[in-house]
Write a protein that holds these residues in place. Structure first.
Motif, PDB file in Angstrom:
ATOM      1  N   SER A  85     -22.842 -17.467  27.721  1.00  0.00           N
ATOM      2  CA  SER A  85     -23.921 -16.672  27.122  1.00  0.00           C
ATOM      3  C   SER A  85     -25.255 -17.418  27.129  1.00  0.00           C
ATOM      4  O   SER A  85     -26.316 -16.793  27.114  1.00  0.00           O
ATOM      5  N   ARG A  86     -25.199 -18.731  27.192  1.00  0.00           N
ATOM      6  CA  ARG A  86     -26.433 -19.523  27.260  1.00  0.00           C
ATOM      7  C   ARG A  86     -27.156 -19.318  28.588  1.00  0.00           C
ATOM      8  O   ARG A  86     -28.348 -19.618  28.695  1.00  0.00           O
ATOM      9  N   VAL A  88     -27.273 -16.330  30.042  1.00  0.00           N
ATOM     10  CA  VAL A  88     -27.731 -14.940  30.071  1.00  0.00           C
ATOM     11  C   VAL A  88     -29.078 -14.896  29.361  1.00  0.00           C
ATOM     12  O   VAL A  88     -29.175 -15.223  28.182  1.00  0.00           O
ATOM     13  N   LYS A  94     -27.200 -10.442  26.357  1.00  0.00           N
ATOM     14  CA  LYS A  94     -26.672 -11.556  25.564  1.00  0.00           C
ATOM     15  C   LYS A  94     -26.077 -11.037  24.259  1.00  0.00           C
ATOM     16  O   LYS A  94     -24.992 -11.464  23.837  1.00  0.00           O
TER      17      LYS A  94
END
Length: 166
Positions: A85-86, A88, A94
């Protein structure tokens, strides 16, 4: 490929795990009711769902790797969703990714608790069966009365039909 494919796969995983959770609730009822035939049917259904989960997990891993390659990351690391997710940068994507991660995590925790409870119920059932067999078949005499350890003339044969403790 966007992160949407990954999110869709995670939603499918959550759905299948919810089906597993439903089966766990059914399993609890049939364990308590001692319905062995129904338990076998539920276990067969669970096996099918586990195969589905395995397939979806493989697709999820491939999808995550494709997403990383498209972002220019050539690493073959198996990143978890938080790490992924970091990478995105779209705020909505996210949020969706983190939301489905949380939802799936909650479902897995519920399933874990349900399975632990069912395992305890099965263990209790087996203990009850063992106790019932001991009562029905009877304990050997040396378990009931005292014999001096040097006295080997006591009857060592079990008085029942078979040794249920084996």
């Amino acid at each position: 490929m966007s992160v949407h494919t990954l999110i869709d796969l995670l939603e499918q995983l959550d759905t299948v795990h919810h089906h597993m959770l439903d089966l766990a609730a059914e399993k609890k009822k049939v364990i308590i009711a001692n319905e062995v035939e129904s338990l076998i049917k539920i276990m067969n259904q669970e096996a099918k769902l586990v195969k589905q989960i395995e397939i979806l997990e493989q697709k999820r891993a491939v999808s995550a790797q494709q997403y990383l390659r498209e972002r220019g990351i050539k690493s073959e690391l198996n990143l978890n969703l938080t790490e992924l997710s970091r990478l995105v940068f779209d705020v909505e994507e996210k949020k969706r990714l983190l939301a489905i991660q949380e939802k799936l995590s909650e479902t897995l925790q519920k399933l874990k608790r349900a399975n632990e409870l069912n395992q305890k119920l099965i263990e209790q059932s087996l203990s009850f069966i063992d106790l019932s067999l001991d009562i029905l078949v009877g304990r050997p005499n040396q378990d009931v009365t005292y014999h001096h350890p040097a006295d080997r003339s006591g009857n060592m044969a079990r008085s029942g039909l078979f040794d249920s403790r084996a």
